[in-house]
Structures are given as C-alpha cells and as structure tokens.
Design an enzyme around this catalytic site. Structure first.
Site: not given
Ligand code: NAD
Length: 440
Positions: A170, A263
C-alpha cells in the site's frame, strides 16, 4: 452479480476492522456471501471478531460470518484469501527495531537487519497459508500484503512457483494519494503513473493526468521544497511518518528525474535515520501504545454495548486497492496496478528471476506486467544489491544456513561491516529462537 467468500488471514490484526468496514462500503463492486476470520492466536482474534460480528449484523446480516483457528474450517469454500499476518506480533517487531540500534544500525520493520529478521519469521507463516488455500480451496487467489513483502514474494516465487498468490503493497498507493493532493487532483485514480523497483525500493518515472498532461514538473518543484507533505496536510499525521514524508526531499535530490518511494531513505540516509532514532522507544512502541490500544479498546466497547456506535473504528479507505485487485480478478477488469511480480524481462537490463514492483494489467488469469525497458546505473546498482540481500535471506531460510544469513545482513546497504553484521545476527538468533529455523 456473483457473490464471493473471503477469508481474512490474520483476523486478529489491528487492520481487520478497517478492512471489514471498507469491504462493506464496496459491496456494489465485490458483493460477499461469506466472510471468515482465521488467526493462530484465538484470544486476540476473538475481540476483533466479536466486534466485527456486531458491525456485520447491523450493516449486512446476509453475509455469513464466522471466525476460527482451524485451517480446514477457515480455508474451505473460499474465493479469496486476504492475508495480513504478523508472525511474532508487535513484541517481535520491537526486537527487530531495537537490536540493530544497539549496534548503531537502523532498526526498521521491513528494511535492513530488522526486515531480514521479520522475513525469516514470515516465510514459514505465509507458505503455510498458501498450502491451506491450495489444499482446501484450490481455485482461490491469495491477495497477500503481509510484510516484509519483498522477502515473502521471493520465497513464494521460489518455493510455491505455481501458487495463485499476488503480493501487493500500500505504500505507493499512499504516496500517490499525496501526489494527487499536491497537484490538486481529487484522488490518485486521476493520475496514470509509471513506476519500477523492488518492494519498498522504487521510483516513479512518469506521472500524468488522464489527458496525458505531464505532472512531473509541478511535483518536482513541490517535493524539492516540502517532500511529500501536501499544501494542506492532515494535522493528525504522526510525527515519525511526517519526518519520512519530509525526508523524501533529500531522497529525490539524488535523482531529480524521478520521484522516490519514501523507504529509500533507510538505504540512502541510514546515518540520519540512526541519529533520529530513540533506541528505547521505536515505532513498535508507538503502535502498541496508540493504534493497538485504540483498536482493541474500541472493539471491547462495541462488544460491551452490543452496538457499533460505542466504538470509534474507522474505515480503511485506502485499503480499497484490495477490492480493486479482487474485482480485477473476479470480473477481468484489466485494471492497471502495481504488483510484486517476477521480472521476466520487463526491466530489460535486470535479472529475470528478481521479484520487482511494476505496473501490471490484472485480469482473471492474474497479472500481465508492462514493459519497463532499460533502467539507469544508479537504480540498477542499488536494486542488484538489495535483490541479492532478499535472495540470500530465502537461501538462508531454505538451507538453514547461518553463513547465508550473515552474508545477507553484511550486504544490506544499511550495515557498515561484516563484524557488525555478525554481532547483530547473533543477537537476532537469540531473540528469534521460537520463530526461525535452527541455523547451522
Ligand atoms: P497485528 O499483529 O495487529 O496482526 C497480525 C495478526 O497475525 C495477529 O493477530 C497474529 O496473531 C496473526 N498471525 C501471526 N502469525 C500468524 C500465522 N502464522 N497464522 C495466522 N495468523 C498469524 O499486525 P498488523 O500491524 O495489523 O499488521 C499485519 C500485517 O499487515 C503485517 O505484516 C504488516 O506489515 C502488514 N501490512 C501491510 C500493508 C501493505 O499494504 N503491504 C499495510 C499495512 C500492514
């Protein structure tokens, strides 16, 4: 119109409620028949899910909603997997950020040694999701935005080459939103852009309005003075993000013909980043103290009151790119989107097997990358080094190799020497004992 079944993997994520609200707001484009949450932390997921259940009952009682920690129940009969997991959750992100800083090296979620450590945790988690999808719903597509996307994408390219997984980020979307504001357009969809690079490591080469007028001169002038801070900026932008958007000014100065991804500051100005970091309080602390508390506090208030108005959950509007992607596949829209895909000659003078972030036309059989052509030596040199880091991390994970991981950290542009790399690696191994494969 066909209705779809979606599983959100990482149901306990702080992003889940915003994404549910966004999906509800987009029912005209991507109607749902079922929505399931899946997470391996049942307690964390339950709070988010019980609050979302109330929202769904209020707004769309026809959508069949459930949540589970059982992969079979979660992944059976789904059309799309939306994956946003964080293996190790925020306490491990804090380690990723603080350990390198102890050695004078920047600590960041996806860049440098922190991103490498996170990659070593994420590869197994994301591959597991791909395997569940292929086992229980072989026709489904996974839309993955779990980080660190570059390393995860290289791992899925190499280890699950036939998987129907699309890796998307994103950050370019967020920056394009700011660009649109800077040039006075309603939104980013009023612009047509060309971009190339790696994930969290790329450049815009052309930005036009829909009539083909070049917007680069106006943007160049603004970014040279203010970075990506629009004339009337949202006063709620957090200080650390604001710093990143301002710093784009210096990053852009290195190659004024292009517009950089924010970044790049971590690779081009690592000394500046270290100097402006607090080794005792990093971004993970900010997120745990604000975002996580706010989202879970709101969910608990909603559950207690039994109505959504008791919480302050906000729609994640810019996440509607995920609906753009899903509907491009579902309805063969051929929408142009930035995706992380194998290069395969799109950038002529770059490795065919590198995962690059480039514009693609997306339809029902997946992405069709557009040709980029030749890129200049400055970008090519930086990208070659960074691709090698990402490939070495996947080598290390696959071969359980200490040597490869030491090479990866040494090669990162954020790390000054092999001895510093080794010291960081040894601390990371200790902190990641329960998450990384054992290295030999
Ligand atoms: P968060 O810790 O609030 O949520 C992540 C969830 O994943 C947790 O509930 C955790 O228990 C779960 N989890 C961990 N390992 C798992 C597994 N093996 N199987 C199933 N569930 C599992 O984190 P967040 O801040 O909400 O971020 C979530 C992800 O989204 C991160 O990787 C973050 O970097 C990514 N993100 C990506 C974008 C993008 O567009 N690329 C934007 C924002 C966040």
């Amino acid at each position: 119109m066909k209705k779809f079944s979606i599983v959100v993997a990482g149901g306990g994520s702080t992003f889940t409620p915003g994404i549910v609200l966004m999906l509800l707001a987009n029912q005209d484009r991507l109607p749902l028949r079922a929505l399931t949450f899946y997470d391996n932390d049942g307690a964390r997921q339950e709070t988010i899910a019980e609050a979302c259940k109330i929202i769904l009952q209020e707004q769309a009682p026809d959508i069949k909603f459930s949540y589970t920690t059982d992969p079979k129940a979660a992944f059976t009969d789904v059309d799309f997997v939306m994956a946003h997991i964080r293996v190790g959750k925020y306490p491990m992100r804090e380690q990723d950020e603080k350990i390198p800083l102890r050695h004078g090296v920047l600590g960041q979620e996806t860049c440098g040694p922190g991103g490498i450590a996170y990659g070593m945790r994420s590869i197994g988690g994301v591959l597991e999701l791909v395997d569940y999808m292929e086992q229980y719903s072989p026709n489904a597509w996974m839309l993955n935005y779990s980080n660190p996307a570059a390393i995860v994408a290289e791992a899925t390219r190499r280890l699950r080459p036939n998987a129907k997984i699309l890796n998307i980020c994103d950050m370019p979307i967020g920056i394009e939103g700011r660009m649109a504001e800077i040039v006075g357009l309603k939104d980013r969809k009023q612009m047509r852009t060309r971009y190339y690079g790696l994930n969290h490591f790329g450049w815009w080469t052309s930005i036009e309005d829909l009539d083909g007028n070049d917007l680069m001169p106006k943007l160049r002038e603004h970014v040279a003075k203010y970075g990506y801070v629009p004339p009337t900026d949202d006063p709620h932008t957090e200080a650390s993000w604001n710093d990143t958007f301002v710093k784009a000014r210096d990053v852009q100065a290195l190659d004024p013909d292009t517009m950089p991804n924010t970044y790049l500051k971590y690779y081009l100005f690592p000394d500046y980043v270290v100097k402006h970091s607090n080794p005792n309080r990093t971004r993970a602390n900010e997120v745990m103290d604000h975002r996580e508390k706010h989202v879970f506090g709101s969910c608990n208030a909603i559950i207690q009151a039994g109505k959504s108005s008791a919480g302050e959950l906000e729609i994640d509007e810019h996440a509607s790119y995920i609906v753009d992607l899903a509907s491009a596949i579902a309805f063969n829209t051929q929408e142009r989107m930035l995706l992380i895909v194998p290069n395969n000659g799109a950038i002529h003078n770059f490795d065919a097997d590198a995962m690059v972030e480039i514009p693609c036309l997306v339809g029902k059989s997946g992405p069709q990358p557009l040709t980029v052509g030749d890129i200049p030596n400055f970008q090519k040199g930086l990208m070659s080094q960074q691709v090698a880091v990402e490939k070495l991390v996947v080598d290390a994970w696959e071969q359980r190799s200490y040597q490869k991981l030491w090479q990866a950290i040494t090669l990162s542009k954020t790390v000054p020497s092999a001895s510093v790399a080794k010291a960081i690696l040894d601390d990371l191994i200790e902190a990641n004992k329960t998450y990384w494969p054992e290295l030999h």
